[in-house]
Design a protein around this motif. Sequence first.
Motif, PDB file in Angstrom:
ATOM      1  N   ARG A   1       0.830  -1.217   0.000  1.00 49.17           N
ATOM      2  CA  ARG A   1       0.000   0.000   0.000  1.00 49.17           C
ATOM      3  C   ARG A   1       0.856   1.255   0.000  1.00 49.17           C
ATOM      4  O   ARG A   1       0.445   2.294  -0.514  1.00 49.17           O
ATOM      5  N   ARG A   2       2.073   1.179   0.568  1.00 50.67           N
ATOM      6  CA  ARG A   2       2.949   2.345   0.606  1.00 50.67           C
ATOM      7  C   ARG A   2       3.691   2.548  -0.715  1.00 50.67           C
ATOM      8  O   ARG A   2       4.308   3.595  -0.921  1.00 50.67           O
ATOM      9  N   GLY A   3       3.698   1.539  -1.606  1.00 48.70           N
ATOM     10  CA  GLY A   3       4.404   1.730  -2.864  1.00 48.70           C
ATOM     11  C   GLY A   3       5.386   0.631  -3.197  1.00 48.70           C
ATOM     12  O   GLY A   3       6.179   0.781  -4.127  1.00 48.70           O
ATOM     13  N   LYS A   4       5.429  -0.462  -2.445  1.00 46.24           N
ATOM     14  CA  LYS A   4       6.271  -1.632  -2.726  1.00 46.24           C
ATOM     15  C   LYS A   4       7.749  -1.348  -2.485  1.00 46.24           C
ATOM     16  O   LYS A   4       8.136  -0.294  -1.997  1.00 46.24           O
ATOM     17  N   ASP A   5       8.625  -2.319  -2.835  1.00 43.54           N
ATOM     18  CA  ASP A   5      10.093  -2.222  -2.746  1.00 43.54           C
ATOM     19  C   ASP A   5      10.535  -1.782  -1.348  1.00 43.54           C
ATOM     20  O   ASP A   5      11.313  -0.854  -1.195  1.00 43.54           O
ATOM     21  N   SER A   6      10.020  -2.435  -0.321  1.00 41.96           N
ATOM     22  CA  SER A   6      10.406  -2.094   1.051  1.00 41.96           C
ATOM     23  C   SER A   6      10.053  -3.273   1.941  1.00 41.96           C
ATOM     24  O   SER A   6       9.649  -4.328   1.452  1.00 41.96           O
ATOM     25  N   PHE A   7      10.189  -3.079   3.277  1.00 46.31           N
ATOM     26  CA  PHE A   7       9.807  -4.131   4.201  1.00 46.31           C
ATOM     27  C   PHE A   7       9.094  -3.516   5.397  1.00 46.31           C
ATOM     28  O   PHE A   7       9.175  -2.316   5.660  1.00 46.31           O
ATOM     29  N   GLN A   8       8.391  -4.371   6.121  1.00 43.96           N
ATOM     30  CA  GLN A   8       7.634  -3.905   7.284  1.00 43.96           C
ATOM     31  C   GLN A   8       7.590  -5.026   8.312  1.00 43.96           C
ATOM     32  O   GLN A   8       7.299  -6.179   7.985  1.00 43.96           O
ATOM     33  N   ILE A   9       7.940  -4.692   9.579  1.00 46.13           N
ATOM     34  CA  ILE A   9       7.803  -5.635  10.693  1.00 46.13           C
ATOM     35  C   ILE A   9       6.401  -5.472  11.271  1.00 46.13           C
ATOM     36  O   ILE A   9       5.914  -4.360  11.457  1.00 46.13           O
ATOM     37  N   TYR A  10       5.755  -6.601  11.541  1.00 41.58           N
ATOM     38  CA  TYR A  10       4.362  -6.579  11.998  1.00 41.58           C
ATOM     39  C   TYR A  10       4.246  -5.938  13.379  1.00 41.58           C
ATOM     40  O   TYR A  10       5.029  -6.204  14.289  1.00 41.58           O
ATOM     41  N   HIS A  11       3.255  -5.041  13.522  1.00 40.76           N
ATOM     42  CA  HIS A  11       2.845  -4.462  14.795  1.00 40.76           C
ATOM     43  C   HIS A  11       1.339  -4.546  14.855  1.00 40.76           C
ATOM     44  O   HIS A  11       0.661  -4.326  13.845  1.00 40.76           O
ATOM     45  N   PRO A  12       0.770  -4.819  16.008  1.00 40.31           N
ATOM     46  CA  PRO A  12      -0.686  -4.994  16.097  1.00 40.31           C
ATOM     47  C   PRO A  12      -1.460  -3.784  15.579  1.00 40.31           C
ATOM     48  O   PRO A  12      -2.533  -3.946  14.978  1.00 40.31           O
ATOM     49  N   GLU A  13      -0.919  -2.579  15.754  1.00 34.04           N
ATOM     50  CA  GLU A  13      -1.654  -1.419  15.289  1.00 34.04           C
ATOM     51  C   GLU A  13      -1.586  -1.270  13.769  1.00 34.04           C
ATOM     52  O   GLU A  13      -2.321  -0.455  13.214  1.00 34.04           O
TER      53      GLU A  13
END
Length: 640
Positions: A628-640
């Motif tokens: 949703r932010r634009g791809k080509d990246s990573f994200q660690i899961y947070h409940p919020e």
Amino acid sequence: MQRTHPDVRTSFLRTNLRQIVGLTALGLAVIAVLTTLSFFHFSKKMYQVIYAQNMSSVSQLAGYFTRTFDTKIKSCFQILENAEILIEPEQQLLEDGVMEKLELVVTKTDFSDMGVVDLQGNARNVNGKAANIYDVQFVQEVLAGNRYISDTAYNKEGQPYLLLAIPMHQRGEIAGILYGRYLIEDILYDVEWETEGDCYFQIVDSQGNYITRSNSADAWADGSTDLWTELERYDYHDTTTADKIAENMHQGESGTFYCTYEDDGRYVSYQPIGINQWYVFSALPEQNITEYASSMRQISLHMLVQILLCLLAGALIPLLYIGRVYYMIRDKNTTLEVHNRMFQLVLQKTKDIPFEADLPKHEVILHSPRFEGGNYTLNLADIRPSVLFAQEKLDATCYGTYQKTYADLMRAKTGEPEIVQLRMFGEMTWFKIMLLDVYRLGADTRVVGVLENYEEQKQKDMEIERRRQQAIHLSRRSQHDFLTGLFNRETFEEWVDLYLGSEPERMQAFLILDLDHFKEINDTMGHTKGDEVLRDVADALRHQFRRDDLIARLGGDEFVILLKHLDSDAVIEKLTGALGQALRRTYTQGETSLSISASIGVARAPIDGTTFAELYPKADAALYAVKRRGKDSFQIYHPE
């Protein structure tokens, strides 16, 4: 009473005796002349009948051979098409797995070899031999979507074979060529046409080369030269010439001719087989007809002499000899009938059932040695689909197929062969119904066809399908993804749950990786390039992480990784960022260049879960946050 002088009576008796003797002699002479003329007429007529019957038998046998040969070739193509089904859409055409499946087909059929050719002309057969195909016409014709059958070729043992090929499809597109080699002697195995009778046969290809060499001692052509050279050697009667025969063959026409060579004659018939302008030549030596006719003429001459002698002896003896002649002629006619029906021997070599439908009479006649008298007549109403189904003579699953064939029969229309299961001779048997020909003579309309016994081939098809399903099942049960060599989903789940259960307190990172713009590469550069990208990504993952980390491909362009024994989120961010950088790549094909990257979602154990089922949805939620932010990246899961 007036008395007659003795000399007058004697003179009268002498005169009458001379008249009687003269009339008797004249009668005997007339009878002798008429009998002699009848003898020569009979000899000529007998020769013509023998010739006509033999040529008719030769033509019928050649026609049946042509249909049998055509049916055999169609069966070969059907096997190739069935073999194509075994190859999975994701498989590379030249890989070992494809060769193993084709080798299985070779062991179950009469093909001597099978192989594949990819779009670049690279070829490989079941023996593991690789080559590059330079026959442009062959490749272009098959890649245009057409079936292909070659002229005669020879293997290392000098055996002639045919090369048959069909286009291979993957995901609806032609991906290469599937071919097989079939020895001609195997194709002709069931047609032993030279074992009986006086005629012999030879087959030539479009170049005039002999595909088969006759074993008959009467054959002129020994196969050392081509057909055109052979034809130039002969002397022809009427208007026939070697050039005219060649012209007829180039135009696909049939014909007959009489020729001689070194005072030896042949009656020859030639017919197209219907494949690659191939022809079957059937020859009947004149000597065989002449010897048989001479034998009959000699017997007839002996009978003529005996009849003339009997006429001198009286009326009774000729009658006795006429009776003897009757039985001799009857025996000879029986021998002639057996000789002229030699094509029935071919019918006895097969389980097929030829049939003839007389539409005006609403009758169909089935021919088979298994019927009493050799044939069986039915009313067309008795073979309607509804009637056969009600009598449990037609399998329910074949009702629609048989209904279409029956409709074509009633409309006197030939069509594609259909495979149905019918009850014949007390048991359910698979048949291929072929409506071969329709001929009309005035109001008389007849359809000729054959019930080809398909039971053996059906069993082979069922066995191939069973093994294909078994191969699919084994593939699903294997531990590794066939394309990348990474773990598959089932194995990855088992290892993740097993490992996390043994290490419940230490931090682990669960990564889901999805390739950006991968679909554009597949759609623009093709699936072959897409498979190359997936293998490159798999190699990058192996080099990026440790050997004891778990890496798998779930399917498509989705990968998962379990990073073991991590100390903090900072370490996760460092490793994930380096992975994203390593997967930024550009691929070029012709003038087109496309780039890929990776979107990565991360869940942590034991914080976010301790099983695959718990970690996967959370890492997946983090992945879609990246997209949703634009791809080509990573994200660690947070409940919020």
